[in-house]
Design a protein around this motif. Sequence first.
Motif, PDB file in Angstrom:
ATOM      1  N   PHE A 197       0.936  -1.152  -0.104  1.00 10.26           N
ATOM      2  CA  PHE A 197      -0.068  -0.099   0.032  1.00 10.26           C
ATOM      3  C   PHE A 197       0.911   1.330   0.026  1.00 10.26           C
ATOM      4  N   GLU A 198       2.171   1.213  -0.241  1.00 13.95           N
ATOM      5  CA  GLU A 198       3.144   2.348   0.026  1.00 13.95           C
ATOM      6  C   GLU A 198       2.859   3.452  -1.206  1.00 13.95           C
ATOM      7  N   PHE A 199       2.133   2.955  -2.215  1.00 14.88           N
ATOM      8  CA  PHE A 199       2.057   4.067  -3.273  1.00 14.88           C
ATOM      9  C   PHE A 199       0.784   4.912  -3.019  1.00 14.88           C
ATOM     10  N   ARG A 200       0.078   4.508  -1.764  1.00 17.35           N
ATOM     11  CA  ARG A 200      -0.844   5.441  -1.725  1.00 17.35           C
ATOM     12  C   ARG A 200      -0.731   6.622  -0.799  1.00 17.35           C
ATOM     13  N   HIS A 201      -1.262   7.756  -0.817  1.00 12.67           N
ATOM     14  CA  HIS A 201      -1.111   8.956  -0.213  1.00 12.67           C
ATOM     15  C   HIS A 201      -2.399   9.363   0.284  1.00 12.67           C
ATOM     16  N   GLU A 202      -2.808   9.873   1.435  1.00 13.49           N
ATOM     17  CA  GLU A 202      -3.854  10.428   2.125  1.00 13.49           C
ATOM     18  C   GLU A 202      -4.097  11.826   1.591  1.00 13.49           C
ATOM     19  N   VAL A 203      -5.277  12.231   1.056  1.00  7.72           N
ATOM     20  CA  VAL A 203      -5.463  13.647   0.471  1.00  7.72           C
ATOM     21  C   VAL A 203      -6.988  14.011   1.021  1.00  7.72           C
ATOM     22  N   ASN A 204      -7.115  14.793   2.088  1.00  6.23           N
ATOM     23  CA  ASN A 204      -8.166  15.147   2.538  1.00  6.23           C
ATOM     24  C   ASN A 204      -9.276  13.907   3.236  1.00  6.23           C
ATOM     25  N   GLY A 205      -8.360  12.715   3.661  1.00  5.31           N
ATOM     26  CA  GLY A 205      -9.110  11.821   4.335  1.00  5.31           C
ATOM     27  C   GLY A 205      -9.360  10.663   3.226  1.00  5.31           C
ATOM     28  N   ARG A 206      -8.756  10.848   1.907  1.00  3.55           N
ATOM     29  CA  ARG A 206      -9.157   9.955   0.821  1.00  3.55           C
ATOM     30  C   ARG A 206      -7.708   9.511   0.308  1.00  3.55           C
ATOM     31  N   TYR A 207      -7.776   8.328  -0.284  1.00  2.00           N
ATOM     32  CA  TYR A 207      -6.598   7.796  -0.834  1.00  2.00           C
ATOM     33  C   TYR A 207      -6.098   8.286  -2.205  1.00  2.00           C
ATOM     34  N   VAL A 208      -5.023   8.378  -2.453  1.00  2.00           N
ATOM     35  CA  VAL A 208      -4.600   8.876  -4.169  1.00  2.00           C
ATOM     36  C   VAL A 208      -3.464   7.857  -4.618  1.00  2.00           C
ATOM     37  N   ASN A 209      -3.478   7.228  -5.755  1.00  2.00           N
ATOM     38  CA  ASN A 209      -2.239   6.630  -6.052  1.00  2.00           C
ATOM     39  C   ASN A 209      -1.235   7.804  -6.559  1.00  2.00           C
ATOM     40  N   GLN A 210      -0.067   7.660  -5.824  1.00  2.00           N
ATOM     41  CA  GLN A 210       0.933   8.653  -6.273  1.00  2.00           C
ATOM     42  C   GLN A 210       1.377   8.633  -7.723  1.00  2.00           C
ATOM     43  N   PHE A 211       1.357   7.318  -8.239  1.00  4.07           N
ATOM     44  CA  PHE A 211       2.071   7.244  -9.828  1.00  4.07           C
ATOM     45  C   PHE A 211       1.179   7.748 -10.608  1.00  4.07           C
ATOM     46  N   PHE A 212       1.353   8.327 -11.637  1.00  6.07           N
ATOM     47  CA  PHE A 212       0.759   8.639 -12.994  1.00  6.07           C
ATOM     48  C   PHE A 212       0.279   7.370 -13.568  1.00  6.07           C
ATOM     49  N   ALA A 213      -0.579   7.673 -14.631  1.00  6.66           N
ATOM     50  CA  ALA A 213      -1.440   6.364 -14.935  1.00  6.66           C
ATOM     51  C   ALA A 213      -1.073   6.210 -16.471  1.00  6.66           C
ATOM     52  N   GLY A 214      -0.038   6.608 -16.959  1.00  2.00           N
ATOM     53  CA  GLY A 214       0.305   6.410 -18.417  1.00  2.00           C
ATOM     54  C   GLY A 214       0.759   4.892 -18.456  1.00  2.00           C
ATOM     55  N   THR A 215       1.400   4.453 -17.574  1.00  2.00           N
ATOM     56  CA  THR A 215       1.804   2.897 -17.621  1.00  2.00           C
ATOM     57  C   THR A 215       0.635   2.133 -17.527  1.00  2.00           C
ATOM     58  N   ALA A 216      -0.295   2.314 -16.788  1.00  4.29           N
ATOM     59  CA  ALA A 216      -1.623   1.409 -16.818  1.00  4.29           C
ATOM     60  C   ALA A 216      -2.280   1.614 -17.810  1.00  4.29           C
ATOM     61  N   LEU A 217      -2.396   2.644 -18.463  1.00  5.04           N
ATOM     62  CA  LEU A 217      -2.934   2.867 -19.819  1.00  5.04           C
ATOM     63  C   LEU A 217      -2.477   2.114 -20.990  1.00  5.04           C
TER      64      LEU A 217
END
Length: 461
Positions: A80-100
């Motif tokens: 889970f270390e790629f998650r960051h908390e922003v305003n009580g919600r999680y965000v994936n710190q990595f950008f989505a181009g690889t997943a695309l």
Amino acid sequence: MPLKNKIYSFSPFLIGIALLIAFFGTRGFFGNPKSKIIFSDGIGYYSYLPSNFIYHDQTYSFLEKASSNYYDSAPNPKLFEFRHEVNGRYVNQFFAGTALLMLPFFLLAHLLSIISGLPPDGFSLLYQYFIALGSIFYCWLGCVFLFKLLRRLTKRAGVSALSLTLIVFATNLYHYTLYEPAMSHVYSFMAIAGFLLFSFDYFNTLRPQKLLWAALFLGIILLIRPTNIIVLLLLPFVATSHPVLLSGIKHMFKNATWLFALLIVGLLSFIQLWLWHKQTGQWFIDSYAGQSFDFSQPHIMQVLSSYKKGFFLYTPLCAFSLIGLFWFLKNNRFMLFFALLFLSVAVYTISSWWCWWYGMSFGHRAFIDYYSLFAILLAFGFSLLKSPVTKIITIALCTFFLFLNQVQAYQYRYYILHWELMTEQKYKQVFLKTGKEYRGIFWKDNDTNAPAKDSVNANTQ
């Protein structure tokens, strides 16, 4: 086309076949149900896909089950270390181009998992293997683009084929294609090769569709890793001359093509904004909060030459490729200036990241994205060789570079080369050693506890 050139033109295809043979030769055709092909930072890049297409879960809690089923006997917090908390919600710190770019292979694996009765959970055997096959595909596609670019620049098929083969098998691109295929580097390598090829074609043909293709690849580059926007510094390099560059720029603004190109880049960039909003409710966030560049203290010498993670030490082929700069010094100082400008900016940027060694990695992986330029320099360096003696010496050196890379890639996979703790003494102790008695040797010295193979790399831009 002469027969010899036709044979050379098959080099990207042969490289792809060789990579497939190497992968299945080491992984097997059926593999281990708990095979960790998707691991480390790769879990973060990849998790966009099961998150949005299977679980519809932006908290990534599904990784708890994946952890116990495929990675450990108990939930592993490192996943889970790629998650960051922003305003009580999680965000994936990595950008989505690889997943695309992974998406077609993910969807095919999902369909086949359903048909075959394997768990359609995003992490079972077919997902792992199809992501690996996707990595090989994109390496092959990058080789196709790069070979065409080398042919256009050098006009020599043999030199182009040789440079391409070496840049794959004598660098850590080989390792990251086959053994850490969920990492972003092979995807960036492909996208930058495509961008440079279609940019060259646009400047030399002024055909609008080439500009649109270049824009598509630029959008993908930014969606994978925005800091790679520095590749724009190579546009004059692939234009090859000041008049050609100006002609291309003027032609671009004579019609609406540049607007369509900008739209393509904008739409691809919007994917990331949409995902951020979906995860946090905000359109713009700093997903790398707490991790940043320190441009006042770049670690240039450590990045280039240290035993810990020196780029030229672990990938000497790229250091050797710099002889190509002398060709440009003699023949095209316009291209020389922009090659040096790009290299300077790239080294300075990479050296300024807070974790300058880029975590658990084989060699200095941040440079893999830019291997197209090193391949070009290598090809032009070969053009300087005139006497039989220099050719023999060069062949011997390149053969050694290839051999060294393969040995060190093996050492890294089997815990002989440590990913963070190498020193001059340790490097010399295991130099070219592959025996079982050397596996994990530095953990035996109680330098550190051996982390699990699915540990997350130090997060990188």
